[in-house]
Design a protein around this motif. Structure first.
Motif, short mmCIF file in Angstrom:
data_model
loop_
_atom_site.label_atom_id
_atom_site.label_comp_id
_atom_site.label_asym_id
_atom_site.label_seq_id
_atom_site.Cartn_x
_atom_site.Cartn_y
_atom_site.Cartn_z
N VAL A 290 0.85 -1.20 0.00
CA VAL A 290 0.00 0.00 0.00
C VAL A 290 0.88 1.25 0.00
CG1 VAL A 290 -1.70 1.30 1.33
CG2 VAL A 290 -1.93 -1.17 1.11
N ILE A 291 2.01 1.16 0.74
CA ILE A 291 2.90 2.31 0.78
C ILE A 291 3.50 2.58 -0.61
CG2 ILE A 291 5.05 3.20 1.78
CD1 ILE A 291 4.34 1.73 4.34
N PHE A 292 3.83 1.52 -1.35
CA PHE A 292 4.36 1.74 -2.70
C PHE A 292 3.36 2.55 -3.52
CE2 PHE A 292 6.29 -2.78 -2.29
CZ PHE A 292 7.21 -2.30 -1.38
N ALA A 293 2.10 2.12 -3.45
CA ALA A 293 1.07 2.81 -4.23
C ALA A 293 0.89 4.24 -3.75
CB ALA A 293 -0.25 2.05 -4.16
N ALA A 294 0.93 4.44 -2.43
CA ALA A 294 0.72 5.79 -1.88
C ALA A 294 1.86 6.71 -2.28
CB ALA A 294 0.60 5.72 -0.36
N VAL A 295 3.09 6.22 -2.21
CA VAL A 295 4.25 7.05 -2.54
C VAL A 295 4.22 7.39 -4.04
CG1 VAL A 295 6.77 7.06 -2.76
CG2 VAL A 295 5.70 6.28 -0.65
N ILE A 310 11.26 3.10 -6.09
CA ILE A 310 11.97 4.03 -5.21
C ILE A 310 11.96 3.53 -3.77
CG2 ILE A 310 11.86 6.35 -4.22
CD1 ILE A 310 11.02 7.29 -7.06
N VAL A 311 10.77 3.13 -3.29
CA VAL A 311 10.69 2.69 -1.89
C VAL A 311 11.58 1.47 -1.68
CG1 VAL A 311 9.19 1.86 -0.06
CG2 VAL A 311 8.40 3.66 -1.58
N ALA A 336 4.07 10.87 6.12
CA ALA A 336 4.44 12.12 5.45
C ALA A 336 3.76 12.23 4.09
CB ALA A 336 5.96 12.19 5.30
N VAL A 337 3.76 11.13 3.35
CA VAL A 337 3.15 11.18 2.03
C VAL A 337 1.66 11.45 2.12
CG1 VAL A 337 2.51 9.74 0.05
CG2 VAL A 337 4.87 9.77 0.83
N VAL A 338 1.00 10.73 3.04
CA VAL A 338 -0.46 10.89 3.13
C VAL A 338 -0.83 12.30 3.59
CG1 VAL A 338 -2.50 10.09 4.37
CG2 VAL A 338 -0.89 8.44 3.45
#
Lengths: 410, 248
Positions: A290-295, A310-311, A336-338
């Protein structure tokens, strides 16, 4: 033809974005990295499949799944089961008490191949299963949830719980699944040794091609009426329902598509990395995805690929240097991204970089024509027939509108 | 129980109770073809609940709702819509991030299944129909505008347009003029009179001036029951109605 072009590639701009990504995957990275690093990139790109699926489910459909690792894992396990059976021929396993079954079964005192392993002797069955098993599983979960109108946070928590259950099941049933170690020591695919450098190159390019294919499928979905319906549903589910649509069937569809894409990624992971284990199924990997998609930007299919790359590069770098800190960094990055960039890298691109590029191009073309280059004028009369608007431009549009005062109306 | 098929909508003995509280209590209501019916009543009378029951948002405890020959209490929401019942919500319920054109296009009654939506094409027919409806609801200038940027009144019209494009036989509007300026009210009244040909309209409204303008018949609800039904003059002069509602 023109329409098909616009749909598939998102017009000239989308085509350029896709071409840059393809050049990066197919030309730049193979030329700059040695095979060890390239294989690593290939591994990261298998996560990008999951991230693309999440863009569709979460970004467009508003369905946050914290259990995509399940589908990645199931796809990977289906592939691994075939490869494991091939490498467990009676000749190569003759030191076992029961030759011809996978080594971990022998260690767990199994004396015959379990029934559900039998069909995985066939490559064609296994390839179908890679897609079908996760898809059926996703279908059952999503029908059970969405027909009962379970959504939002509850859905996220339930998917997370199911991912955990699946992990426990795989670890607990060691004799049937290989337990915590997973299915390891995979060697050949129909006699073709997948451990050689040459095979790794071939698999890397196959992986890249499948990834581009998934992006195109994603584009087709989000530019169709179904894509607009998903956006509409995310914002006003009731209105869509009371416009005569069976909302749950659309959610089931997009969730299954996301699951299938994740499964392709999982199968490619198994092929490139040479094993599959429960550590890619559970809660932590699912959240990482999920973090990959969010970033990358949850509304951008291409952004999701960059996010995954990148992540993961950062993860490799930091976890080598500061192994204890990595998880905190990852959590911090997500928050931070969210908080700061809800549209991720793609959002940063559309609101900061793209206007500059446009200005630069215009400057070169118009020879210093001083037209202000606001990303999108909220009131410009876009002809609905020609304008296939992307949500990214919608975001910048409402941003621009937010900055200006309320448009005056007569 | 008898049911009269001449009515577009016949509600009989309809009851819904929330934890013992009867929001609608043995209600009987019949709406004729091409009739504009206005439902009025004090807060908590059960007006919105009645619309919720008809469109399937809330399930009835007992009783029957017949739309022509179809028993709506057993149908799911999207089936009810497809049968020809459209409902506008109290607050403008539109897709703010999509353009006016896209809002109307999504409501166009084609490609409603998953694969139908995937294969849906923006044909000349669709575009023509969207433009026709946009003219009807006075938004033809704003087709390319994001719906979130419209004024409150225009949003209400857009939602009405989104129903019109489906050409429902029964149109239900929950407070269509709430929060509108005097000029917008007048335009909305004209709009409703234009669109009520060939269909029945069920309206909930508080604005008495507006009700007087459009209603063929008025139903007064009070505590989930019908207090009075008839022409506006008749209802307005009824002492019971004055006591519970108009007098305050």
């Amino acid at each position: 033809m023109q329409v098909a072009m616009n749909k598939l590639f998102g017009g000239r701009e989308g085509l350029v974005g896709l071409a840059i990504l393809a050049a990066l995957i197919f030309i730049i990275m193979p030329l700059t990295f040695d095979i060890f690093r390239l294989n690593l990139v290939g591994k990261y790109l298998t996560y990008a499949f999951v991230a693309i699926g999440l863009v569709l489910c979460w970004g467009y459909g508003g369905i946050l799944s914290l259990g995509q690792g399940m589908f990645f894992g199931l796809g990977g396990y289906c592939m691994a089961m075939f490869l494991k059976l091939e490498s467990s021929s009676p000749e190569s396993t003759k030191i076992q008490s029961t030759p011809g079954i996978p080594d971990f079964m022998d260690w767990n005192q199994l004396t015959a191949l379990p029934w559900f392993w039998e069909p995985f002797h066939s490559l064609s069955f296994s390839l179908v299963a890679v897609i079908a098993v996760p898809c059926i599983f996703a279908f059952i979960i999503s029908v059970a949830m969405f027909k009962r109108r379970v959504g939002g946070v509850y859905f996220a928590i339930i998917t997370q719980a199911i991912a955990l259950i699946l992990t426990i099941l795989i670890i607990g049933q060691q004799g049937y699944t290989g337990g915590i170690n997973g299915i390891t020591d995979l060697r050949t695919l129909k006699g073709w040794d997948i451990r050689t450098d040459e095979a790794k190159y071939v698999l890397y390019f196959l992986n890249g091609a499948l990834l581009i294919g998934c992006i195109l499928v994603g584009r087709l979905i989000i530019t169709s009426k179904l894509g607009r319906l998903l956006l509409a549903m995310r914002d006003r589910e009731d209105r869509v329902r009371f416009s005569g649509y069976d909302v749950s069937s659309f959610k089931v569809f997009v969730f299954c598509v996301g699951a299938m894409m994740s499964a392709i990624g999982g199968a490619m992971f198994t092929l490139q990395v040479g094993f599959m284990s429960p550590s890619f199924v559970g809660i932590v990997p699912s959240i990482e995805m999920v973090i990959f998609a969010a970033v990358g930007g949850r509304m951008s299919l291409i952004g999701a690929v960059y996010g995954a790359l990148i992540v993961n590069f950062a993860k490799t770098f930091f976890s080598e240097s500061f192994p204890a800190l990595w998880l905190f960094l990852m959590g911090g990055l997500f928050i931070a991204v969210v908080m700061l960039f809800p549209n991720g890298l793609a959002g940063i691109y559309t609101s900061y970089i793209k206007p500059r590029i446009d200005a630069w191009i215009q400057g070169r073309r118009g020879g210093g024509n001083l037209t202000p280059t606001v990303p999108a004028e909220p009131q410009d009369p876009v002809s609905p027939r020609t304008a296939e608007r992307t949500p990214a431009s919608a975001a910048s549009r409402s941003l621009a509108a937010g900055i200006q005062s309320e448009p005056s109306r007569s | 129980m008898s049911s009269n098929t001449d009515f577009v909508l016949s509600i009989e003995d309809l009851t819904v109770s929330f934890d013992g509280f009867k929001a609608v209590d043995k209600l009987n209501l019949y709406v004729d073809k091409n009739e504009i019916r206005v439902v009025i009543g004090p807060n908590g009378a059960g007006k919105t609940t009645v619309l919720d029951l008809i469109c399937g948002k809330t399930r009835a405890t007992s009783g029957s709702i017949k739309f022509k020959d179809l028993e709506l209490t057993r149908m799911s929401e999207h089936q009810i819509v497809r049968a020809g019942v459209g409902r506008k919500f109290q607050n403008p319920s539109i897709y703010e991030n999509l353009t006016v054109f896209e809002n109307l296009e999504i409501s166009y009654p084609k490609g409603r299944s998953v694969f139908g939506a995937l294969a849906f094409k923006r044909t000349a027919e669709v575009v023509a129909r969207v433009e026709e409806i946009a003219r009807e609801i006075m938004l033809d200038e704003f087709l390319g505008t994001e719906a979130g940027l419209l004024s409150h009144g225009q949003k209400q019209w857009l939602e009405i347009g989104m129903l019109l494009i489906q050409d429902p036989e029964l149109l239900m509007l929950d407070e269509p003029v709430a929060g509108m300026s005097a000029r917008e009210r007048e335009l909305t009244g004209q709009l409703l009179r234009r669109i009520c040909t060939n269909r029945s309209v069920l309206v909930i409204e508080h604005d008495m001036e507006f009700v007087k303008n459009i209603a063929h018949k008025v139903t007064v609800l009070h505590q989930g029951k019908i207090l009075k039904e008839g022409s506006m003059e008749m209802v307005q002069s009824d002492p019971k109605v004055i006591e519970v509602y108009l007098g305050h």
